[in-house]
Design a protein around this motif. Structure first.
Motif, short mmCIF file in Angstrom:
data_model
loop_
_atom_site.label_atom_id
_atom_site.label_comp_id
_atom_site.label_asym_id
_atom_site.label_seq_id
_atom_site.Cartn_x
_atom_site.Cartn_y
_atom_site.Cartn_z
N TRP A 118 2.97 9.20 -14.58
CA TRP A 118 3.12 10.64 -14.76
C TRP A 118 3.30 10.99 -16.23
CZ3 TRP A 118 1.29 13.19 -10.96
CH2 TRP A 118 1.39 12.68 -9.66
N LEU A 119 3.97 10.14 -16.99
CA LEU A 119 4.05 10.35 -18.44
C LEU A 119 2.66 10.27 -19.07
CD1 LEU A 119 7.22 8.21 -19.29
CD2 LEU A 119 7.01 10.70 -19.49
N TYR A 120 1.87 9.35 -18.57
CA TYR A 120 0.52 9.20 -19.10
C TYR A 120 -0.34 10.43 -18.78
CZ TYR A 120 -4.01 7.22 -20.21
OH TYR A 120 -5.25 7.00 -20.76
N VAL A 121 -0.19 10.95 -17.58
CA VAL A 121 -0.91 12.18 -17.20
C VAL A 121 -0.52 13.34 -18.11
CG1 VAL A 121 -1.15 13.94 -15.39
CG2 VAL A 121 -1.33 11.51 -14.81
N LEU A 122 0.76 13.45 -18.43
CA LEU A 122 1.22 14.50 -19.34
C LEU A 122 0.61 14.32 -20.73
CD1 LEU A 122 4.98 14.79 -18.32
CD2 LEU A 122 3.17 16.49 -17.93
N PHE A 123 0.50 13.06 -21.17
CA PHE A 123 -0.16 12.79 -22.45
C PHE A 123 -1.61 13.28 -22.42
CE2 PHE A 123 -3.36 9.60 -23.84
CZ PHE A 123 -3.43 9.98 -25.18
N ALA A 124 -2.35 12.90 -21.37
CA ALA A 124 -3.76 13.28 -21.28
C ALA A 124 -3.92 14.79 -21.21
CB ALA A 124 -4.40 12.63 -20.05
N ALA A 138 0.82 -1.21 0.00
CA ALA A 138 0.00 0.00 0.00
C ALA A 138 0.86 1.26 0.00
CB ALA A 138 -0.92 0.01 1.22
N LEU A 139 2.16 1.12 0.22
CA LEU A 139 3.05 2.28 0.23
C LEU A 139 3.66 2.55 -1.13
CD1 LEU A 139 4.92 1.66 3.62
CD2 LEU A 139 2.94 3.13 3.19
N GLU A 140 3.35 1.75 -2.13
CA GLU A 140 3.96 1.92 -3.44
C GLU A 140 3.57 3.28 -4.04
OE1 GLU A 140 4.17 -0.28 -7.80
OE2 GLU A 140 3.51 -1.36 -6.02
N LYS A 141 4.55 3.96 -4.61
CA LYS A 141 4.31 5.28 -5.19
C LYS A 141 3.81 5.15 -6.62
CE LYS A 141 7.87 7.56 -2.42
NZ LYS A 141 9.14 8.35 -2.45
N LEU A 142 3.21 6.22 -7.10
CA LEU A 142 2.79 6.25 -8.49
C LEU A 142 4.04 6.29 -9.36
CD1 LEU A 142 -0.17 8.76 -8.19
CD2 LEU A 142 -0.32 6.31 -8.67
N PRO A 143 4.17 5.38 -10.32
CA PRO A 143 5.42 5.23 -11.08
C PRO A 143 5.57 6.28 -12.19
CG PRO A 143 3.81 3.65 -11.85
CD PRO A 143 3.18 4.35 -10.68
N ARG A 144 6.76 6.29 -12.78
CA ARG A 144 7.07 7.25 -13.84
C ARG A 144 6.13 7.12 -15.02
NH1 ARG A 144 10.41 7.07 -18.45
NH2 ARG A 144 11.29 9.10 -19.02
N ARG A 145 5.76 5.89 -15.37
CA ARG A 145 4.88 5.70 -16.52
C ARG A 145 3.52 6.36 -16.31
NH1 ARG A 145 5.17 0.80 -13.84
NH2 ARG A 145 3.18 -0.05 -13.09
N SER A 176 -13.66 6.73 -22.24
CA SER A 176 -13.70 5.28 -22.00
C SER A 176 -12.29 4.71 -21.92
CB SER A 176 -14.50 4.59 -23.10
OG SER A 176 -13.93 4.83 -24.38
N VAL A 177 -11.62 4.62 -23.06
CA VAL A 177 -10.31 3.99 -23.13
C VAL A 177 -9.26 4.76 -22.32
CG1 VAL A 177 -8.43 3.40 -24.70
CG2 VAL A 177 -10.77 2.85 -25.31
N MET A 178 -9.30 6.08 -22.41
CA MET A 178 -8.31 6.87 -21.67
C MET A 178 -8.46 6.66 -20.17
SD MET A 178 -7.35 10.92 -22.13
CE MET A 178 -7.02 10.81 -23.89
N ARG A 179 -9.69 6.46 -19.70
CA ARG A 179 -9.91 6.16 -18.29
C ARG A 179 -9.46 4.74 -17.97
NH1 ARG A 179 -15.81 6.45 -18.02
NH2 ARG A 179 -15.58 5.63 -15.92
N ALA A 180 -9.78 3.79 -18.86
CA ALA A 180 -9.40 2.41 -18.62
C ALA A 180 -7.89 2.26 -18.50
CB ALA A 180 -9.93 1.52 -19.74
N ALA A 181 -7.15 3.03 -19.30
CA ALA A 181 -5.70 2.90 -19.34
C ALA A 181 -5.02 3.33 -18.05
CB ALA A 181 -5.14 3.72 -20.51
N VAL A 182 -5.71 4.13 -17.23
CA VAL A 182 -5.12 4.53 -15.95
C VAL A 182 -4.80 3.29 -15.12
CG1 VAL A 182 -5.57 5.73 -13.76
CG2 VAL A 182 -6.26 6.78 -15.92
N ALA A 183 -5.65 2.27 -15.23
CA ALA A 183 -5.42 1.04 -14.48
C ALA A 183 -4.20 0.28 -14.96
CB ALA A 183 -6.66 0.14 -14.58
N GLY A 219 -7.87 10.26 -9.34
CA GLY A 219 -8.03 11.63 -8.89
C GLY A 219 -7.06 12.58 -9.56
N VAL A 220 -5.78 12.18 -9.60
CA VAL A 220 -4.76 13.00 -10.26
C VAL A 220 -5.06 13.14 -11.75
CG1 VAL A 220 -2.31 13.10 -10.90
CG2 VAL A 220 -2.96 12.42 -8.58
N PHE A 221 -5.38 12.03 -12.38
CA PHE A 221 -5.67 12.04 -13.82
C PHE A 221 -6.82 12.99 -14.14
CE2 PHE A 221 -8.55 10.34 -17.08
CZ PHE A 221 -7.74 10.40 -18.20
#
Length: 398
Positions: A219-225, A210-217, A321-328, A341-343
Motif C-alpha cells: 500500500w505504501l508502494y501504491v501511494l508512491f505510484a 492463498a488467504l494472505e492479505k496485501l501487506p503494508r509495504r 517497466s520497472v514500476m510494474r516489475a516492483a509490484v512483484a 489490478g489495484v496498482f
C-alpha cells in the motif's frame, strides 16, 4: 552438480522464451489497437459523431481501461484462471478492432472501441502476474523492460501502418481490416506462449497461503505510484503548450511523440537491467527525472522542449517497466494479480486527476502554474518510496 547446472540452464531458457513470446504478443496487440486509436477520432467523426461524443468515448474508454483492472485482478486470484482470463481479454481487445471495418453507425463503432478498452483491462493483471511468476530466472526488471520495449515498438508500427494505408487512399475501413492481421498474430503467439509457459508460477503460488492479505509495504508502494502519477504531466498537455506557443512546427509534434516512445523503449531496457541489481532504490529516478523534464519544458524554448520530451519518455519507460516489475517485490505471490489490478487502477485514477488539475492550472497561469503540483506530487512520491524501501527491508523481501 552438472545435473543441477543443466536444470538451471533449462529453467532460464524456458523463462527467456516465455518472456520473449509475451513481448511479441504485446507488440502485435499494440500494433492492432494503437493503430486503431490513431484513426478512431476521425472515423467516429466520419460516421457522424460530434466532438463531444468523441471526447466522451475516449474518456470512458480510458476509465474502463484502468478501473476494471481492479476487479479483473481479484477475479484472477480468486479463480486461479490466469490463462483463461488472459486469453479472453486479448481476444476481445484485438478482435474488436477489425470489426470496426463493419461498423455503419458511430454508436456501433463507439461500442467496439469501448469493448477494446474493456478487453485490455480484463487481461492486463493476469498477464502481468504470469510474467512476474515466470521471470525470476531472467530477472524481473529485464523481463518487464523487454516487454515494455516490444510493446512500444508495436505502438509505433501500428500508427505507421495506418498512415501508409491512408496514404495509399484505401480508406478507414480498409485500415481497420488490415489490422486484423496483427490481431490474429496476437492470438497465435499467445497460444504459443501458453504452450511453452514454464511451471514456475504454480510452484511460487504454493509457497504462501492463498488467504494472505496485501501487506503494508504494498500500500505504501501504491501511494508512491499514485503520487508520482499525479505530478507527471500528460503528453497531450505538453503538446498543447508547444502548439499554443508556436514552439515547434505542427508536423514536428508527432515526431516529438515518436522520440518520446523511442526513449521510452530504450529506458525500459536499461532500467530493467539496473533494477535487477539495485531493486526499489532505482525508482528514486522517477521523481528526479520528472522534475527535470518539466523544468526543461518550462523554459519554453525549442531545445528545452526536445530535452523535456526526451526525458519525459525516459520516465514513462521506467514507469511502464520497472514500476510494474516492483509490484512483484511488494505483493505476496497468491495475490499478485489482485495487486496488479489495484496498482493499475490507482495509477490510472491518479494520472487522470493530475492531468485534469494541470489542465485547469495551465488555463489560469500557463506552463509555470503546473510546477507547484509537479513538485508536490514528486516530493510525496519520494517520501512514500522511502517508506516502502524501509518496510521491505524490515520484512526481509529486498
Amino acid at each position: 552438480m552438472l545435473r543441477f547446472r543443466r536444470a538451471a540452464t533449462t529453467a532460464q531458457e524456458e523463462a527467456w522464451r516465455f518472456v520473449l513470446l509475451l513481448g511479441l504478443v504485446s507488440l502485435c496487440a499494440d500494433a492492432t489497437y494503437e493503430g486503431a486509436r490513431s484513426i478512431a477520432g476521425q472515423y467516429l467523426s466520419l460516421l457522424g459523431a460530434s466532438a463531444t461524443t468523441v471526447g466522451i468515448v475516449a474518456g470512458v474508454g480510458e476509465f474502463l481501461g484502468y478501473g476494471i483492472r481492479l476487479f479483473a485482478g481479484m477475479v484472477a486470484d480468486w479463480t486461479g484462471q490466469y490463462w483463461g482470463i488472459t486469453l479472453l481479454g486479448y481476444a476481445v481487445n484485438v478482435f474488436a478492432v477489425p470489426a470496426l471495418a463493419l461498423a455503419g453507425r458511430w454508436e456501433v463503432a463507439a461500442a467496439l472501441l469501448l469493448a477494446e478498452r474493456f478487453g485490455k483491462a480484463v487481461r492486463t493483471p493476469s498477464r502481468d502476474a504470469l510474467l512476474s511468476y515466470a521471470a525470476p530466472p531472467t530477472g524481473r526488471g529485464i523481463a518487464f523492460g523487454i516487454h515494455e520495449a516490444l510493446d512500444q515498438l508495436g505502438a509505433l508500427l501500428g500508427p505507421l501502418l495506418m498512415a501508409f494505408v491512408l496514404q495509399m487512399g484505401a480508406g478507414y475501413r480498409w485500415g481497420f481490416a488490415v489490422l486484423g492481421l496483427p490481431a490474429v498474430l496476437t492470438m497465435v503467439v499467445l497460444l504459443a506462449a501458453r504452450r511453452h509457459a514454464p511451471e514456475l508460477y504454480r510452484e511460487e503460488r504454493e509457497r504462501v497461503s492463498a488467504l494472505e492479505k496485501l501487506p503494508r509495504r504494498f500500500w505504501l508502494y501504491v501511494l508512491f505510484a499514485a503520487a508520482a502519477a499525479v505530478g507527471f504531466p500528460h503528453f497531450a498537455l505538453v503538446a498543447y503548450h508547444v502548439e499554443a506557443q508556436g514552439l515547434l512546427a505542427e508536423p514536428a509534434i508527432p515526431l516529438a511523440f515518436s522520440v518520446a516512445m523511442a526513449t521510452d523503449a530504450a529506458a525500459a531496457l536499461l532500467a530493467g537491467s539496473l533494477y535487477d541489481r539495485v531493486k526499489l532504490r532505482l525508482l528514486f529516478l522517477v521523481p528526479a527525472l520528472t522534475v527535470c523534464s518539466v523544468a526543461a519544458v518550462v523554459t519554453s524554448t525549442p531545445l528545452g522542449i526536445w530535452v523535456g520530451i526526451g526525458v519525459w519518455g525516459i520516465v514513462l519507460g521506467i514507469q511502464e517497466s520497472v514500476m510494474r516489475a516492483a509490484v512483484a517485490e511488494v505483493a505476496p505471490s497468491p495475490r499478485r494479480a489482485s495487486a496488479y489490478g489495484v496498482f493499475n487502477a490507482a495509477y490510472g485514477a491518479a494520472w487522470m486527476f493530475g492531468s485534469g488539475a494541470m489542465g485547469w492550472l495551465y488555463d489560469r497561469g500557463g506552463i509555470d502554474a503546473i510546477v507547484p503540483l509537479v513538485l508536490a506530487g514528486q516530493a510525496a512520491a519520494v517520501v512514500f518510496l522511502a517508506a516502502t524501501v524501509a518496510s521491505t527491508r524490515r520484512s526481509g523481501t529486498v
